[in-house]
Design a protein around this motif. Structure first.
Motif, mmCIF file in Angstrom:
data_model
loop_
_atom_site.group_PDB
_atom_site.id
_atom_site.type_symbol
_atom_site.label_atom_id
_atom_site.label_comp_id
_atom_site.label_asym_id
_atom_site.label_seq_id
_atom_site.Cartn_x
_atom_site.Cartn_y
_atom_site.Cartn_z
ATOM 1 N N LEU A 20 -8.518 -1.238 -10.021
ATOM 2 C CA LEU A 20 -8.629 -2.261 -8.987
ATOM 3 C C LEU A 20 -7.303 -2.943 -8.655
ATOM 4 C CD1 LEU A 20 -10.652 -4.058 -7.348
ATOM 5 C CD2 LEU A 20 -10.999 -5.390 -9.438
ATOM 6 N N LEU A 21 -6.542 -3.269 -9.707
ATOM 7 C CA LEU A 21 -5.383 -4.146 -9.515
ATOM 8 C C LEU A 21 -4.332 -3.554 -8.575
ATOM 9 C CD1 LEU A 21 -5.203 -5.369 -13.194
ATOM 10 C CD2 LEU A 21 -5.636 -6.809 -11.189
ATOM 11 N N PHE A 22 -4.113 -2.251 -8.686
ATOM 12 C CA PHE A 22 -3.066 -1.632 -7.863
ATOM 13 C C PHE A 22 -3.454 -1.660 -6.385
ATOM 14 C CE2 PHE A 22 -2.681 -0.283 -12.141
ATOM 15 C CZ PHE A 22 -1.321 -0.332 -12.387
ATOM 16 N N ARG A 23 -4.736 -1.553 -6.145
ATOM 17 C CA ARG A 23 -5.195 -1.573 -4.754
ATOM 18 C C ARG A 23 -5.123 -2.988 -4.174
ATOM 19 N NH1 ARG A 23 -10.313 2.018 -3.756
ATOM 20 N NH2 ARG A 23 -9.663 1.404 -1.658
ATOM 21 N N ILE A 24 -5.410 -3.977 -5.000
ATOM 22 C CA ILE A 24 -5.263 -5.366 -4.526
ATOM 23 C C ILE A 24 -3.797 -5.626 -4.190
ATOM 24 C CG2 ILE A 24 -5.469 -7.812 -5.134
ATOM 25 C CD1 ILE A 24 -7.687 -7.009 -7.134
ATOM 26 N N ALA A 25 -2.919 -5.226 -5.128
ATOM 27 C CA ALA A 25 -1.490 -5.519 -4.963
ATOM 28 C C ALA A 25 -0.891 -4.773 -3.781
ATOM 29 C CB ALA A 25 -0.746 -5.164 -6.248
ATOM 30 N N SER A 26 -1.501 -3.652 -3.401
ATOM 31 C CA SER A 26 -0.958 -2.879 -2.282
ATOM 32 C C SER A 26 -1.461 -3.374 -0.929
ATOM 33 C CB SER A 26 -1.302 -1.397 -2.449
ATOM 34 O OG SER A 26 -2.681 -1.198 -2.240
ATOM 35 N N GLY A 27 -2.374 -4.354 -0.968
ATOM 36 C CA GLY A 27 -2.807 -4.953 0.303
ATOM 37 C C GLY A 27 -4.169 -4.491 0.785
ATOM 38 N N GLN A 28 -4.864 -3.704 -0.014
ATOM 39 C CA GLN A 28 -6.143 -3.163 0.458
ATOM 40 C C GLN A 28 -7.308 -4.141 0.342
ATOM 41 O OE1 GLN A 28 -6.884 1.078 -0.664
ATOM 42 N NE2 GLN A 28 -4.898 0.903 -1.645
ATOM 43 N N LEU A 29 -7.140 -5.207 -0.434
ATOM 44 C CA LEU A 29 -8.241 -6.167 -0.587
ATOM 45 C C LEU A 29 -8.345 -7.081 0.626
ATOM 46 C CD1 LEU A 29 -10.353 -7.172 -2.803
ATOM 47 C CD2 LEU A 29 -8.749 -9.044 -3.181
ATOM 48 N N LEU A 30 -7.207 -7.586 1.053
ATOM 49 C CA LEU A 30 -7.220 -8.646 2.067
ATOM 50 C C LEU A 30 -6.594 -8.235 3.379
ATOM 51 C CD1 LEU A 30 -6.255 -11.442 -0.449
ATOM 52 C CD2 LEU A 30 -8.492 -11.124 0.604
ATOM 53 N N GLY A 31 -5.703 -7.262 3.330
ATOM 54 C CA GLY A 31 -5.044 -6.821 4.555
ATOM 55 C C GLY A 31 -3.568 -6.543 4.289
ATOM 56 N N ALA A 32 -3.010 -5.684 5.088
ATOM 57 C CA ALA A 32 -1.656 -5.182 4.855
ATOM 58 C C ALA A 32 -0.571 -6.210 5.160
ATOM 59 C CB ALA A 32 -1.432 -3.918 5.672
ATOM 60 N N ASP A 33 -0.984 -7.403 5.643
ATOM 61 C CA ASP A 33 0.012 -8.433 5.936
ATOM 62 C C ASP A 33 -0.217 -9.691 5.107
ATOM 63 O OD1 ASP A 33 -2.395 -8.995 7.072
ATOM 64 O OD2 ASP A 33 -1.594 -9.688 8.997
#
Ligand code: NAI
Length: 328
Positions: A20-33
């Motif tokens: 999960l963590l890598f996907r959150i940190a890459s912007g996939q949880l909330l948005g790429a900006d």
């Protein structure tokens, strides 16, 4: 530049945490900006592994990641949290009765709810992944009287995604052609994946399938027992797909459902569809501007009614059990 959003993840050193963590940190949880700051909450035995994961997160040099804090103190872990993903839970071990399981999880989710109450940001959104997710969410919610109750949600998006995938495979269409599927009830074997309002390429899904025996004897049990099938095949429980569903759940809650579609979320019932008020049960919901709404006015046929009622009955029993234990 935007202020980073604080995302707290409990059970950060576990399997789902790692996916999960890598996907959150890459912007996939909330948005790429949207820049994020991660808070990893673990128990003392998990801290070292969480530090290892944090080292790897550093090594990804994610442009959106603005910091990582690691702690075993819930008050620190939820301080200023805008989004909380409650993943860490006590699994059922051999010989454990349901009451023991609920009590052990009460020992986790009650103090975490209180810490959220006392320290999280005003706009806190909570997703409970750790099982039994619906009732753990109820326990955390009860311990957080100052937080609006609707901010506590439980994950049934994995069930939703599993149902989409099974229906796509059966009908030979891509998942992107399927809309308006619903998971009702508890994230457990009693959950009810409902295709009667779903659409496949614009046609009613139940009519496209036209096979109630398949629905009753294959589709529903395959979706409901998918977790056990993954353990059997992989030798470990579903982690990447669970993490993916957590990403989907929060992303949809924050960024909205597509026009004409809906999703499934475990949320506090307002009494809609005969689900006792206050139970955290899965419903069809639309999301807009960070707020979800139950889809109203669906006709519930006999086939669906008995299955929704059975799952809701189980949720009521779980609520009674945690009430008797003084957890809510
Ligand atoms: P895991 O056992 O690999 O990791 C759990 C982590 O939580 C461990 O690192 C543990 O140290 C930590 N933890 C335990 N108590 C904690 C506490 N009080 N505070 C902070 N951390 C704590 O388990 P995994 O595979 O990551 O699964 C986590 C949970 O998610 C399980 O309860 C599992 O049943 C549930 N799950 C839910 C799904 C859903 O659809 N709602 C789907 C798949 C799993």
């Amino acid at each position: 530049t935007r202020t980073p959003v604080n995302v707290t993840v409990t059970g950060a050193a576990g399997q789902i945490g790692y996916a999960l963590l890598f996907r959150i940190a890459s912007g996939q949880l909330l948005g790429a900006d949207v820049p994020v700051r991660l808070r990893l909450l673990e128990i003392p035995q998990g801290l070292k592994a969480a530090e290892g994961t944090a080292m790897e997160l550093d090594d990804c040099a994610f442009p959106l990641l603005r910091g990582i804090d690691i702690t075993d103190d819930p008050d620190t872990g939820f301080d200023g949290a805008n989004v909380a993903l409650l993943v860490g839970a006590r699994p059922r071990t051999k010989g454990m009765e349901r009451g023991d399981l609920l009590e052990a999880n009460g020992g986790i989710f009650k103090p975490q709810g209180k810490a959220i109450n006392d320290h999280a940001a005003d706009d806190i959104k909570v997703l409970v992944v750790g099982n039994p997710a619906n009732t753990n969410a109820l326990i955390a919610q009860a311990a957080a009287p100052d937080v609006p109750g609707e901010r506590f949600t439980a994950m049934t998006r994995l069930d939703h995604n599993r149902a989409l995938s099974q229906l796509a495979a059966r009908t030979g269409v891509p998942v992107s052609e399927i809309r308006r599927l619903t998971i009702w009830g508890n994230h457990s074997a009693t959950q009810y994946p409902d295709v009667f309002h779903a659409e496949i390429a614009g046609k009613n899904a139940a009519e496209v399938v036209d096979d109630r025996t398949w629905l009753a004897d294959t589709f529903i049990p395959t979706v409901a027992k998918r977790g056990a099938a993954i353990i059997e095949a992989r030798g470990a429980s579903s982690a990447a797909s669970a993490a993916n569903a957590a990403i989907d759940h929060v992303h949809t809650w924050v960024n909205g459902t597509a026009e004409g579609d809906w999703t499934s979320m475990g949320i506090p019932s307002d009494g809609s569809y005969g689900v006792a008020e206050g139970l955290i049960s899965s419903f069809p919901v639309t999301c807009k501007d960070g707020v979800y709404k139950i889809v109203q006015g669906l006709d519930i046929n006999e086939f669906s009614r008995t299955r929704i009622d059975a799952s809701v009955k189980e949720l009521e029993e779980e609520r009674e059990a945690v009430r008797a234990l003084g957890l809510i």
